[in-house]
Each structure stands twice: as structure tokens, then as C-alpha cells.
Motif scaffolding. Structure first.
Motif, PDB file in Angstrom:
ATOM      1  N   THR A 232      30.974  38.906  35.168  1.00 52.30           N
ATOM      2  CA  THR A 232      31.383  39.112  33.778  1.00 52.30           C
ATOM      3  C   THR A 232      32.291  40.328  33.697  1.00 52.30           C
ATOM      4  OG1 THR A 232      29.284  38.229  32.975  1.00 52.30           O
ATOM      5  CG2 THR A 232      30.610  39.466  31.408  1.00 52.30           C
ATOM      6  N   LEU A 233      33.489  40.132  33.181  1.00 52.75           N
ATOM      7  CA  LEU A 233      34.433  41.237  32.995  1.00 52.75           C
ATOM      8  C   LEU A 233      34.493  41.576  31.520  1.00 52.75           C
ATOM      9  CD1 LEU A 233      36.479  43.091  34.417  1.00 52.75           C
ATOM     10  CD2 LEU A 233      38.227  41.377  33.939  1.00 52.75           C
ATOM     11  N   CYS A 234      34.260  42.842  31.206  1.00 54.15           N
ATOM     12  CA  CYS A 234      34.170  43.282  29.818  1.00 54.15           C
ATOM     13  C   CYS A 234      35.246  44.325  29.534  1.00 54.15           C
ATOM     14  CB  CYS A 234      32.777  43.870  29.573  1.00 54.15           C
ATOM     15  SG  CYS A 234      32.495  44.407  27.892  1.00 54.15           S
ATOM     16  N   GLY A 235      35.934  44.182  28.383  1.00 56.88           N
ATOM     17  CA  GLY A 235      36.978  45.144  28.009  1.00 56.88           C
ATOM     18  C   GLY A 235      37.187  45.173  26.516  1.00 56.88           C
ATOM     19  N   CYS A 249      39.726  38.144  45.765  1.00 58.17           N
ATOM     20  CA  CYS A 249      38.908  38.846  46.752  1.00 58.17           C
ATOM     21  C   CYS A 249      37.520  38.218  46.887  1.00 58.17           C
ATOM     22  CB  CYS A 249      38.788  40.332  46.414  1.00 58.17           C
ATOM     23  SG  CYS A 249      37.730  40.705  45.010  1.00 58.17           S
ATOM     24  N   MET A 250      37.269  37.136  46.151  1.00 58.85           N
ATOM     25  CA  MET A 250      35.981  36.446  46.235  1.00 58.85           C
ATOM     26  C   MET A 250      36.173  34.978  46.551  1.00 58.85           C
ATOM     27  SD  MET A 250      33.839  38.041  43.060  1.00 58.85           S
ATOM     28  CE  MET A 250      33.773  39.796  42.720  1.00 58.85           C
ATOM     29  N   ASP A 251      37.264  34.641  47.213  1.00 61.77           N
ATOM     30  CA  ASP A 251      37.577  33.258  47.515  1.00 61.77           C
ATOM     31  C   ASP A 251      36.473  32.615  48.349  1.00 61.77           C
ATOM     32  OD1 ASP A 251      39.275  30.979  47.542  1.00 61.77           O
ATOM     33  OD2 ASP A 251      39.783  31.440  49.623  1.00 61.77           O
ATOM     34  N   GLY A 252      36.078  31.399  47.976  1.00 62.21           N
ATOM     35  CA  GLY A 252      35.063  30.669  48.726  1.00 62.21           C
ATOM     36  C   GLY A 252      33.644  30.858  48.225  1.00 62.21           C
ATOM     37  N   LEU A 253      33.434  31.751  47.247  1.00 61.67           N
ATOM     38  CA  LEU A 253      32.093  31.986  46.728  1.00 61.67           C
ATOM     39  C   LEU A 253      31.799  31.036  45.564  1.00 61.67           C
ATOM     40  CD1 LEU A 253      31.973  35.895  46.674  1.00 61.67           C
ATOM     41  CD2 LEU A 253      31.209  34.359  48.471  1.00 61.67           C
ATOM     42  N   ASP A 254      30.521  30.739  45.374  1.00 61.31           N
ATOM     43  CA  ASP A 254      30.090  29.906  44.246  1.00 61.31           C
ATOM     44  C   ASP A 254      29.882  30.824  43.045  1.00 61.31           C
ATOM     45  OD1 ASP A 254      29.151  27.987  42.577  1.00 61.31           O
ATOM     46  OD2 ASP A 254      27.294  27.591  43.671  1.00 61.31           O
ATOM     47  N   ILE A 255      30.889  30.905  42.179  1.00 58.87           N
ATOM     48  CA  ILE A 255      30.915  31.925  41.120  1.00 58.87           C
ATOM     49  C   ILE A 255      31.016  31.280  39.743  1.00 58.87           C
ATOM     50  CG2 ILE A 255      32.187  33.896  40.162  1.00 58.87           C
ATOM     51  CD1 ILE A 255      33.100  34.599  42.918  1.00 58.87           C
ATOM     52  N   VAL A 256      30.282  31.835  38.805  1.00 60.84           N
ATOM     53  CA  VAL A 256      30.475  31.541  37.393  1.00 60.84           C
ATOM     54  C   VAL A 256      31.262  32.714  36.809  1.00 60.84           C
ATOM     55  CG1 VAL A 256      29.371  31.200  35.164  1.00 60.84           C
ATOM     56  CG2 VAL A 256      28.339  30.227  37.216  1.00 60.84           C
ATOM     57  N   TRP A 257      32.447  32.431  36.286  1.00 61.11           N
ATOM     58  CA  TRP A 257      33.305  33.482  35.724  1.00 61.11           C
ATOM     59  C   TRP A 257      33.165  33.506  34.205  1.00 61.11           C
ATOM     60  CZ3 TRP A 257      35.561  36.517  39.228  1.00 61.11           C
ATOM     61  CH2 TRP A 257      35.822  35.999  40.504  1.00 61.11           C
ATOM     62  N   GLN A 258      33.153  34.711  33.644  1.00 61.88           N
ATOM     63  CA  GLN A 258      33.105  34.828  32.189  1.00 61.88           C
ATOM     64  C   GLN A 258      33.654  36.190  31.767  1.00 61.88           C
ATOM     65  OE1 GLN A 258      29.007  34.261  31.231  1.00 61.88           O
ATOM     66  NE2 GLN A 258      28.317  36.035  32.355  1.00 61.88           N
ATOM     67  N   THR A 259      34.099  36.266  30.519  1.00 57.12           N
ATOM     68  CA  THR A 259      34.608  37.523  29.964  1.00 57.12           C
ATOM     69  C   THR A 259      33.923  37.795  28.637  1.00 57.12           C
ATOM     70  OG1 THR A 259      36.437  36.391  28.841  1.00 57.12           O
ATOM     71  CG2 THR A 259      36.877  37.262  31.045  1.00 57.12           C
ATOM     72  N   THR A 264      34.715  48.536  21.095  1.00 54.29           N
ATOM     73  CA  THR A 264      34.521  49.963  21.371  1.00 54.29           C
ATOM     74  C   THR A 264      34.620  50.292  22.866  1.00 54.29           C
ATOM     75  OG1 THR A 264      32.122  49.623  21.486  1.00 54.29           O
ATOM     76  CG2 THR A 264      33.057  50.239  19.348  1.00 54.29           C
ATOM     77  N   GLN A 265      34.920  49.280  23.694  1.00 58.36           N
ATOM     78  CA  GLN A 265      34.984  49.503  25.134  1.00 58.36           C
ATOM     79  C   GLN A 265      36.201  50.372  25.468  1.00 58.36           C
ATOM     80  OE1 GLN A 265      32.644  47.888  27.025  1.00 58.36           O
ATOM     81  NE2 GLN A 265      33.277  48.784  28.963  1.00 58.36           N
ATOM     82  N   GLU A 266      35.984  51.447  26.213  1.00 59.19           N
ATOM     83  CA  GLU A 266      37.079  52.352  26.561  1.00 59.19           C
ATOM     84  C   GLU A 266      37.792  51.917  27.833  1.00 59.19           C
ATOM     85  OE1 GLU A 266      35.505  56.260  26.755  1.00 59.19           O
ATOM     86  OE2 GLU A 266      35.047  56.369  24.608  1.00 59.19           O
ATOM     87  N   SER A 267      37.101  51.236  28.711  1.00 61.37           N
ATOM     88  CA  SER A 267      37.726  50.814  29.963  1.00 61.37           C
ATOM     89  C   SER A 267      37.092  49.495  30.419  1.00 61.37           C
ATOM     90  CB  SER A 267      37.527  51.879  31.049  1.00 61.37           C
ATOM     91  OG  SER A 267      36.144  52.052  31.303  1.00 61.37           O
ATOM     92  N   LEU A 268      37.718  48.891  31.411  1.00 59.68           N
ATOM     93  CA  LEU A 268      37.148  47.659  31.961  1.00 59.68           C
ATOM     94  C   LEU A 268      35.854  47.958  32.716  1.00 59.68           C
ATOM     95  CD1 LEU A 268      40.260  45.832  33.502  1.00 59.68           C
ATOM     96  CD2 LEU A 268      39.033  45.241  31.400  1.00 59.68           C
ATOM     97  N   GLU A 269      34.901  47.075  32.542  1.00 63.07           N
ATOM     98  CA  GLU A 269      33.671  47.145  33.325  1.00 63.07           C
ATOM     99  C   GLU A 269      33.350  45.745  33.814  1.00 63.07           C
ATOM    100  OE1 GLU A 269      30.257  49.589  31.904  1.00 63.07           O
ATOM    101  OE2 GLU A 269      31.479  49.825  30.121  1.00 63.07           O
TER     102      GLU A 269
END
Length: 276
Positions: A232-235, A249-259, A264-269
Motif C-alpha cells: 500500500t502506497l500512501c501520499g 523491483c518486485m518483479d515475479g512476486l505475488d502482490i496485491v497493489w493498492q494506494t 494531511t500526508q507530508e510525504s510518501l509512505e
């Protein structure tokens, strides 16, 4: 209860005939009225497979569940077939107590509702019951999300209510049930790994690069040994377009992506949950 005796209906694959007979004997001697299967189709009663008989027996067994206070599932080696899966879902819908011969992960509300859909499609539960099942499903789903959001437990996934999202995904992948505490058990068993990485830099691009460097230098080996990864990418603005750069950089992994966007977020987390 009938005359003070609890009524228990046995459920499970008829391939386990000996286990059925043993459970029937034991539970009867413990002071229960036990209702079992009438025929063992997988253990020699071939008449089960003649036209119309199997359907009749399946309908009878749902009626036997209606008569019971409790069902007892004969799940030798953890095995639960499709018919038994539907019977368990039906028993839960009808408010029956459910016990198992061997430990078993409770089905999620999604799995149980799907099983009830199968019963309805086969004409084994009424339209009225199916409509009630749909209402129950919606109420349980809303209650679960509210519980997830309200929880202030000390577990590491407490991060701006991200637990509701994570638990929902884990449910859909069959890794936890609707029971909120199942995920705590996964953490306690060291099956779930959780990390939060905060980006460094003057803008989103710089912050994202610092996150990617941290992943590659510190966490890549852990990720590659995981069965499932939830990222989860939050911004402060919509960061969905940045996920493609992380995915390199995570090619080949079984990933669920979400944002997720937080004004009020000051930077990406980034939040990374892995299931071992």
C-alpha cells in the motif's frame, strides 16, 4: 433440545464411515441425540449414485441440520468436501453450533455466502432464506469493517485504519476468516511480516526512489520468500501512478497493489505486509 437431550447432526464425507460410526457411538454415550447419514455413498452404498437419490439425500441432510442444535463435522485430516462445505454454511446461517473432529479454519463470510448461493441455485434453500442470507452477509461485512477500523490493538498493522483493507484482502485469499483475532494469531505465529517505509526527499519522485532503494537493500530477500505480499502506497495526492516504478523491483512476486490518499500526508509512505 428434546426432553433435555441436545440434538447433534453429523456432517462430513461418507468415505469416513468408520469415523462416523465412532463419533455416533461416542456422542450418544455422552448423552446426545445423534442424527447421522442414512447411506455411505463413498463406502459401498452404490444406490446413492442412482438418479435422484443423491439430490434427495442432500436435501434430507439439510433438514437434519434444521432439526439439530449442533453439527459435528467429521473432517479427517482436515478434509472438507464441497457438500460438507455447503452444509457448514447452511448450519451457520441457521444459527447452529458447529464443532469439528479436527481443528479447522473457519470459512470467511465470503465463502459461506458463496456456498449459500450454490444451495439456492440448486433449489435447496428458498428465495426467502436466500434474501435473508444476503442481508446477513451485508450486516456481517459492515460490522467486521467497523470492528477493524475501531480496533486500537497493539499489533503492527495499526496504521491509519489500513487494517480494514489488509484484513479484507487476507479474507479474500482464504488466509483468515471474519474473526478479527485470526490475524493476530498469524502475527503471533510469525506468519505475517509488516514494515512501514517513509520516503525521503523534496518531492514524490525522490521519496519514491528512496523507498525503492530501501526495499532493494533491506527487504527484498524477505519479500521473495513470501507466499503473498500486500503493498500500500500512501501520499497526500493520488500515488497510483507511482506503483509501476515500485513493481520493477518486485518483479515475479505475488502482490496485491493498492494506494490510499491522505490530505494531511507530508510525504510518501509504504506499507508492506507479507504472508509466509
Amino acid at each position: 433440545m428434546v426432553n433435555g437431550f441436545k440434538v447433534i447432526t453429523l456432517c462430513g464425507s461418507t468415505r469416513f464411515k468408520e469415523e462416523f460410526l465412532e463419533a455416533q457411538k461416542r456422542l450418544t454415550l455422552e448423552g446426545n441425540i445423534v442424527i447421522s447419514v442414512g447411506l455411505f455413498g463413498h463406502s459401498g452404498d452404490d444406490v446413492v449414485w442412482t438418479e435422484g437419490v443423491k439430490d434427495m439425500l442432500d436435501r434430507q441432510h439439510l433438514a437434519k441440520i434444521d432439526l439439530a442444535d449442533e453439527i459435528y463435522v467429521i473432517n479427517v485430516g482436515g478434509y472438507i468436501g464441497d457438500s460438507t462445505r455447503r452444509e457448514i454454511a447452511y448450519a451457520e446461517f441457521k444459527g447452529k453450533t458447529i464443532k469439528y473432529m479436527e481443528n479447522s479454519k473457519k470459512a470467511s463470510i465470503y465463502e459461506n455466502y458463496a456456498a449459500l448461493c450454490e444451495l439456492h441455485d440448486a433449489g435447496r434453500i428458498s428465495d426467502e432464506d436466500f434474501e435473508k442470507a444476503g442481508r446477513d452477509f451485508d450486516e456481517k461485512r459492515k460490522a467486521a469493517i467497523a470492528e477493524y477500523n475501531a480496533c486500537q490493538g497493539p499489533w503492527p498493522y495499526q496504521w491509519k485504519n489500513i487494517d480494514a483493507v489488509v484484513c479484507g484482502i487476507l479474507q479474500q485469499h482464504g488466509l483468515i476468516s471474519i474473526d478479527y483475532h485470526d490475524i493476530k494469531e498469524l502475527y503471533d505465529a510469525d506468519c505475517v511480516y509488516d514494515v512501514r517505509i517513509k520516503g525521503k526527499g523534496a518531492n514524490n519522485e525522490e521519496q519514491l526512489l528512496s523507498i525503492i532503494d530501501t526495499i532493494r537493500n533491506e527487504y527484498l530477500a524477505q519479500l521473495r520468500s513470501s507466499k503473498k505480499v500486500i503493498v500500500t502506497l500512501c501520499g497526500s495526492s493520488d500515488p497510483s501512478g507511482l506503483l509501476e516504478k515500485i513493481s520493477d523491483c518486485m518483479d515475479g512476486l505475488d502482490i496485491v497493489w493498492q494506494t490510499r490518499t491522505w490530505p494531511t500526508q507530508e510525504s510518501l509512505e509504504i506499507s508492506i505486509i507479507t504472508i509466509q
